[in-house]
Design a protein around this motif. Structure first.
Motif, PDB file in Angstrom:
ATOM      1  N   GLY A 135      87.144  34.550  56.894  1.00 29.52           N
ATOM      2  CA  GLY A 135      86.038  35.469  56.633  1.00 29.52           C
ATOM      3  C   GLY A 135      85.247  35.833  57.876  1.00 29.52           C
ATOM      4  O   GLY A 135      84.807  36.977  58.021  1.00 29.52           O
ATOM      5  N   SER A 136      85.087  34.876  58.788  1.00 28.34           N
ATOM      6  CA  SER A 136      84.254  35.132  59.963  1.00 28.34           C
ATOM      7  C   SER A 136      84.923  36.085  60.951  1.00 28.34           C
ATOM      8  O   SER A 136      84.249  36.664  61.800  1.00 28.34           O
ATOM      9  CB  SER A 136      83.924  33.815  60.678  1.00 28.34           C
ATOM     10  N   GLY A 137      86.246  36.258  60.843  1.00 25.72           N
ATOM     11  CA  GLY A 137      86.937  37.164  61.754  1.00 25.72           C
ATOM     12  C   GLY A 137      86.613  38.626  61.523  1.00 25.72           C
ATOM     13  O   GLY A 137      86.703  39.440  62.442  1.00 25.72           O
ATOM     14  N   GLY A 138      86.258  38.956  60.280  1.00 26.80           N
ATOM     15  CA  GLY A 138      85.916  40.345  59.977  1.00 26.80           C
ATOM     16  C   GLY A 138      87.073  41.294  60.214  1.00 26.80           C
ATOM     17  O   GLY A 138      88.238  40.937  60.026  1.00 26.80           O
ATOM     18  N   LEU A 139      86.764  42.507  60.646  1.00 30.29           N
ATOM     19  CA  LEU A 139      87.782  43.535  60.828  1.00 30.29           C
ATOM     20  C   LEU A 139      88.575  43.346  62.123  1.00 30.29           C
ATOM     21  O   LEU A 139      89.808  43.403  62.114  1.00 30.29           O
ATOM     22  CB  LEU A 139      87.129  44.919  60.831  1.00 30.29           C
ATOM     23  N   LYS A 152      86.546  37.825  66.378  1.00 29.46           N
ATOM     24  CA  LYS A 152      85.501  37.438  67.332  1.00 29.46           C
ATOM     25  C   LYS A 152      85.935  37.618  68.781  1.00 29.46           C
ATOM     26  O   LYS A 152      85.108  37.566  69.687  1.00 29.46           O
ATOM     27  CB  LYS A 152      85.117  35.974  67.096  1.00 29.46           C
ATOM     28  N   GLU A 174      90.537  34.526  62.683  1.00 23.20           N
ATOM     29  CA  GLU A 174      89.206  34.370  63.266  1.00 23.20           C
ATOM     30  C   GLU A 174      89.085  35.120  64.594  1.00 23.20           C
ATOM     31  O   GLU A 174      88.055  35.744  64.863  1.00 23.20           O
ATOM     32  CB  GLU A 174      88.899  32.889  63.480  1.00 23.20           C
ATOM     33  N   GLY A 227      90.876  39.064  63.608  1.00 26.15           N
ATOM     34  CA  GLY A 227      90.407  39.718  62.407  1.00 26.15           C
ATOM     35  C   GLY A 227      91.493  40.258  61.494  1.00 26.15           C
ATOM     36  O   GLY A 227      92.679  39.926  61.602  1.00 26.15           O
ATOM     37  N   PHE A 228      91.063  41.119  60.592  1.00 24.91           N
ATOM     38  CA  PHE A 228      91.960  41.704  59.597  1.00 24.91           C
ATOM     39  C   PHE A 228      93.078  42.502  60.263  1.00 24.91           C
ATOM     40  O   PHE A 228      94.236  42.447  59.841  1.00 24.91           O
ATOM     41  CB  PHE A 228      91.140  42.608  58.660  1.00 24.91           C
TER      42      PHE A 228
END
Length: 384
Positions: free
Chosen positions: A245-249, A252, A279, A282-283
């Motif tokens: 979830g923390s990786g987002g699109l 990081k 992470e 991302g997505f």
């Protein structure tokens, strides 16, 4: 083939033709996945090639050479070796029950002094070859529904029970799913498929309560409610979800994943390397790697489709199914959609044993491609 034979123009030209038939685009896709794995291992090791990334790349290089060498083997040789490989694998699984090494509470290894290995890995190849050979000479009606189907069911059931008893639930699942996939591809009746699925669903609750080991049962309960023990049995799944979830699109950034870099995420270079990827990239990064996996699976299934022999089609499709189940089970496990069963993401995760098994399987797939016009006898698999 002798060394002197290789020097003869006819044999040398034939080898060159075979090498030219090898699908090098397919090999490139495998290299990209392995390279992505090395990239993540380099990151989680604190921007260091040791202890994982360098070994991962060396192992892949050696396995790649092995895959190309296996692709040169005539399909009729694979056919002739199908039952012997399965039989040796089954005998070794029985040997594990008698004299196998116990490590971390599981009796899965055979120690031969110079080498220690898990015979269950041999069975992943053996079950594909044996079932492909069994169905090669069978009529479509018999493959769809007949008493003969008890034979492949027993061929699948015997190693599954032995591996599950070690205990190694993840590998037992892979063998069962691969065997089942080959039976379906061979033309199994949908009525039987529905009956099997129904029986499995009915059997799951009593298996969980009375058959599974305590730690396996705890994994299932943790999968259903990981928040019930956030610092114990639910820790793996919760940390993996946090990383995802923390990786987002877009993630990081490379080397900036807090869960993996600060060691909150367990098994960050093996079973949960996909969460590490999510992470930091991302997505978009996850989808990119999944596209590579999908392309590998598509190209391998296309190879199965163009084979002129039923054995070749089933052998290539079965090896591809094993690879696909690795990806599906690990992906579901990392996302919290399946219990943690210790199944790595193939070629992306660190680990030589699974990489070797996968690349041998793909060597067989490429052998089907190189020898796709070969006619395999339904008899004893003569090389004449």
């Amino acid at each position: 083939m002798t060394v002197s034979a290789l020097t003869r123009p006819g044999e040398r030209d034939r080898l060159i033709v075979k090498i030219s038939e090898f699908d090098w685009t397919f090999g490139l896709l495998l290299a990209l996945i392995a390279g992505a794995g090395a990239l993540m291992m380099f990151s989680v090791a604190g921007s260091s090639w040791e202890p994982w990334a360098a070994k991962h790349l060396i192992r892949f290089g050696l396995c790649f050479v092995l895959m190309v060498a296996l692709a040169m083997i005539d399909l009729r040789v694979w056919f002739a070796l199908a039952y012997p490989i399965y039989g040796v694998g089954l005998l070794l699984l029985v040997a594990v029950e008698a004299v196998g090494d116990v490590r971390m509470g599981a009796q899965r290894w055979l120690d031969l002094g110079v080498i220690s290995f898990q015979p269950s890995e041999i069975m992943k190849i053996g079950i594909v070859l044996a079932l492909a050979r069994f169905y090669h000479g069978m009529s479509a009606d018999s493959a769809r529904m007949s008493w003969w189907l008890l034979v492949p069911a027993a061929m699948i059931g015997a190693p599954v029970l032995l591996v599950a008893h070690q205990p190694d639930l993840g590998t037992a699942m892979l063998i069962a799913l691969t065997g089942g996939a080959i039976m379906v591809l061979a033309g199994l009746s949908w009525r039987i498929i529905g009956a099997i699925i129904g029986s499995v669903l009915v059997a799951i609750p009593p298996m969980v309560m009375f058959v599974m080991h305590d730690y396996q049962r705890k994994r299932v309960m943790t999968f259903l409610d990981p928040e019930s023990d956030p610092s114990g049995s639910g820790y793996h799944i919760l940390q993996s979800k946090i990383a995802l979830g923390s990786g987002g699109l877009l993630g990081k950034g490379y080397g900036l994943g807090s869960q993996s870099q600060l060691n909150f995420l367990p098994e960050k270079h093996t079973d949960f390397i996909f969460a590490t990827l999510a992470e930091e990239f991302g997505f978009v990064g996850c989808v990119s790697v999944l596209i590579l996996y999908a392309a590998v699976i598509f190209m391998a299934l296309r190879t199965a489709y163009i084979s002129h022999s039923h054995f070749g089609r089933l052998a290539a499709a079965g090896s591809t199914a094993t690879f696909a189940f690795y990806v599906l089970i690990n992906g579901a496990m990392v996302m919290g959609l399946a219990p943690v069963v210790g199944v790595p993401m193939p070629l992306l995760s660190y680990g030589g044993t699974v990489m070797l098994t996968v690349m041998i399987g793909f060597g067989m797939v490429q052998s089907v491609r190189v020898h796709r016009y070969s006619e395999v006898s339904s008899g004893k698999g003569s090389l004449l």
